[in-house]
Enzyme design. Structure first.
Site, mmCIF file in Angstrom:
data_model
loop_
_atom_site.group_PDB
_atom_site.id
_atom_site.type_symbol
_atom_site.label_atom_id
_atom_site.label_comp_id
_atom_site.label_asym_id
_atom_site.label_seq_id
_atom_site.Cartn_x
_atom_site.Cartn_y
_atom_site.Cartn_z
ATOM 1 N N SER A 32 11.217 -2.967 5.212
ATOM 2 C CA SER A 32 10.120 -3.435 4.349
ATOM 3 C C SER A 32 9.225 -4.453 5.067
ATOM 4 O O SER A 32 9.711 -5.387 5.711
ATOM 5 C CB SER A 32 10.677 -4.083 3.085
ATOM 6 O OG SER A 32 9.609 -4.666 2.360
ATOM 7 N N SER A 34 7.064 -6.230 3.329
ATOM 8 C CA SER A 34 6.628 -7.185 2.303
ATOM 9 C C SER A 34 6.824 -8.648 2.712
ATOM 10 O O SER A 34 5.948 -9.479 2.416
ATOM 11 C CB SER A 34 7.349 -6.904 0.982
ATOM 12 O OG SER A 34 6.928 -5.662 0.463
ATOM 13 N N LYS A 83 13.408 1.402 -8.755
ATOM 14 C CA LYS A 83 12.290 1.096 -9.652
ATOM 15 C C LYS A 83 12.580 1.478 -11.103
ATOM 16 O O LYS A 83 12.116 0.818 -12.024
ATOM 17 C CB LYS A 83 11.008 1.788 -9.158
ATOM 18 C CG LYS A 83 10.465 1.170 -7.866
ATOM 19 C CD LYS A 83 9.147 1.813 -7.451
ATOM 20 C CE LYS A 83 8.684 1.276 -6.105
ATOM 21 N NZ LYS A 83 7.384 1.814 -5.704
ATOM 22 N N ASN A 104 7.874 -2.313 -10.143
ATOM 23 C CA ASN A 104 8.001 -2.757 -8.754
ATOM 24 C C ASN A 104 7.867 -4.273 -8.617
ATOM 25 O O ASN A 104 7.996 -4.807 -7.519
ATOM 26 C CB ASN A 104 6.972 -2.054 -7.848
ATOM 27 C CG ASN A 104 5.594 -2.675 -7.944
ATOM 28 O OD1 ASN A 104 5.232 -3.257 -8.970
ATOM 29 N ND2 ASN A 104 4.804 -2.560 -6.897
ATOM 30 N N ASP A 119 1.676 -0.866 -8.179
ATOM 31 C CA ASP A 119 1.360 0.205 -7.221
ATOM 32 C C ASP A 119 0.021 0.880 -7.547
ATOM 33 O O ASP A 119 -0.795 1.139 -6.665
ATOM 34 C CB ASP A 119 2.461 1.272 -7.217
ATOM 35 C CG ASP A 119 3.698 0.832 -6.445
ATOM 36 O OD1 ASP A 119 3.574 -0.007 -5.547
ATOM 37 O OD2 ASP A 119 4.786 1.343 -6.756
ATOM 38 N N ALA A 148 5.750 7.694 -7.613
ATOM 39 C CA ALA A 148 4.481 7.162 -7.107
ATOM 40 C C ALA A 148 3.299 7.819 -7.815
ATOM 41 O O ALA A 148 2.325 7.157 -8.175
ATOM 42 C CB ALA A 148 4.390 7.382 -5.596
ATOM 43 N N THR A 170 7.433 21.558 -8.069
ATOM 44 C CA THR A 170 8.161 21.968 -9.276
ATOM 45 C C THR A 170 7.202 21.819 -10.454
ATOM 46 O O THR A 170 6.992 20.717 -10.966
ATOM 47 C CB THR A 170 9.416 21.080 -9.474
ATOM 48 O OG1 THR A 170 10.148 21.048 -8.239
ATOM 49 C CG2 THR A 170 10.289 21.594 -10.593
ATOM 50 N N MET A 235 -0.453 8.513 0.556
ATOM 51 C CA MET A 235 0.208 7.238 0.240
ATOM 52 C C MET A 235 1.106 6.777 1.380
ATOM 53 O O MET A 235 1.437 5.602 1.479
ATOM 54 C CB MET A 235 1.033 7.371 -1.038
ATOM 55 C CG MET A 235 0.198 7.428 -2.291
ATOM 56 S SD MET A 235 1.263 7.169 -3.724
ATOM 57 C CE MET A 235 0.090 7.510 -5.028
#
Ligand code: NDP
Length: 291
Positions: A32, A34, A83, A104, A119, A148, A170, A235
């Site tokens: 990550s 972050s 999440k 998130n 997000d 997402a 799907t 993304m």
């Protein structure tokens, strides 16, 4: 339950001279970025925060959060695969977290845990502000129907998107999502579901919200959905263009990866926690140079 006055808004700040503690919780979480992003936001704004990574055992998300709160933690970002668990854990949810079905950003407030989802607004801000691509009135093809994709539907519609088609490998998953959101959101028929054989040509914006790029796979969508004025957005991000972005630019579309979304969702979380909005452009430039 939605957030009310008591739990919403920026979290109160701690004692002067002490750092408030935040973490990103995931499994794995070592990758990550972050902590670096929030360290730069803190440096830029003078906010006294300390932000770290925290790996929770796959079966131990809730206990990890409770322990962090018990040691004085003020908030947490939540990443894969937790999440949905964060959504279930929150005492109250913001409307955008409720619509996303995932959380998130957690704020640990004196009277409970507030769950938010930044997000979607991160994506919208990256497209509208950083890429100077206004969304009002646009037609959008959203590839994928996972977490997402779901998280960006409400923010895209709130930004004024006129027509949103969700295409997924799907089909039943996309259909179920559209039916569920259609029941809970004030949609006026602008959201539709299909498989990858998309019936419409030429979208203004095509967003890859599948995880196909992780395996260097390309969702099998016809290049008819692209035009020279189409923005193709993946993304995912990396040092090199993803297969999806290479395919789109090969067909003459404009392209953008999800690094700006990552920085913008972090900036929104920073605002939720601190009530201060950091400048994202220098952090995005720096992060790009590190890839
Ligand atoms: P999920 O696992 O919830 O959903 C995955 C989706 O991708 C499903 O719709 C799945 O289809 C589809 N999919 C998977 N493999 C393929 C393939 N080979 N071909 C076509 N479709 C495929 O993942 P998330 O929604 O959480 O994440 C999706 C992507 O978004 C990831 O790459 C993630 O890194 C990125 N992301 C980026 C963020 C940022 O800040 N930049 C923030 C959040 C996510 P099916 O239903 O048929 O299985």
């Amino acid at each position: 339950m939605f957030a009310d006055q008591g739990l919403s808004g920026p979290a109160a700040q701690g004692q002067p001279g002490t750092s408030d503690r935040y973490v990103v919780i995931g499994h794995p979480v070592a990758h990550s970025r972050s902590p670096q992003i929030h360290a730069r936001f803190a440096q830029q704004t003078g906010e006294q925060i300390h932000y770290d990574r925290l790996q929770a055992p796959l079966e131990g998300f809730v206990q990890t959060v409770r322990e962090f709160i018990a040691t004085g933690g003020r908030g947490a970002n939540v990443t894969v695969p937790f999440k949905r668990e964060a959504f279930a854990l929150a005492d109250q949810l913001t409307p955008r977290a409720y619509a996303a079905g995932a959380v998130n950003t957690l704020s640990f407030l004196p009277n409970g845990i507030l769950g938010d989802n930044t997000d979607g607004v991160g994506l919208v801000r990256d497209i509208e502000v950083n890429a100077s691509f206004p969304l009002k009135g646009k037609s959008v093809l959203l590839l994928g129907a996972g977490g997402a994709a779901r998280g960006v539907i409400l923010p895209l519609l709130e930004a004024g998107v006129a027509h949103l088609v969700m295409a997924n490998r799907t089909l039943s998953r996309a259909q179920a999502l559209v039916a569920e959101l259609g029941d809970s959101l004030p949609l006026t028929g602008q959201l539709q579901a299909c498989a990858f054989d998309v019936p419409t040509d030429r979208f203004d914006l095509v967003i890859n919200a599948t995880s196909a790029s992780l395996q260097s796979d390309l969702p099998p969508v016809s290049a008819r959905v692209l035009s020279p004025s189409t923005l193709a957005y993946d993304m995912m991000y990396g040092a090199a263009p993803t297969v999806f972005l290479a395919w789109a630019s090969g067909h003459g579309a404009q392209v953008r990866d999800g690094l700006g979304m990552l920085v913008e969702q972090a900036a929104e979380a920073f605002w939720v926690w601190r009530g201060v909005r950091p400048q994202t452009a220098p952090v995005l430039d720096w992060l790009r140079s590190q890839l």
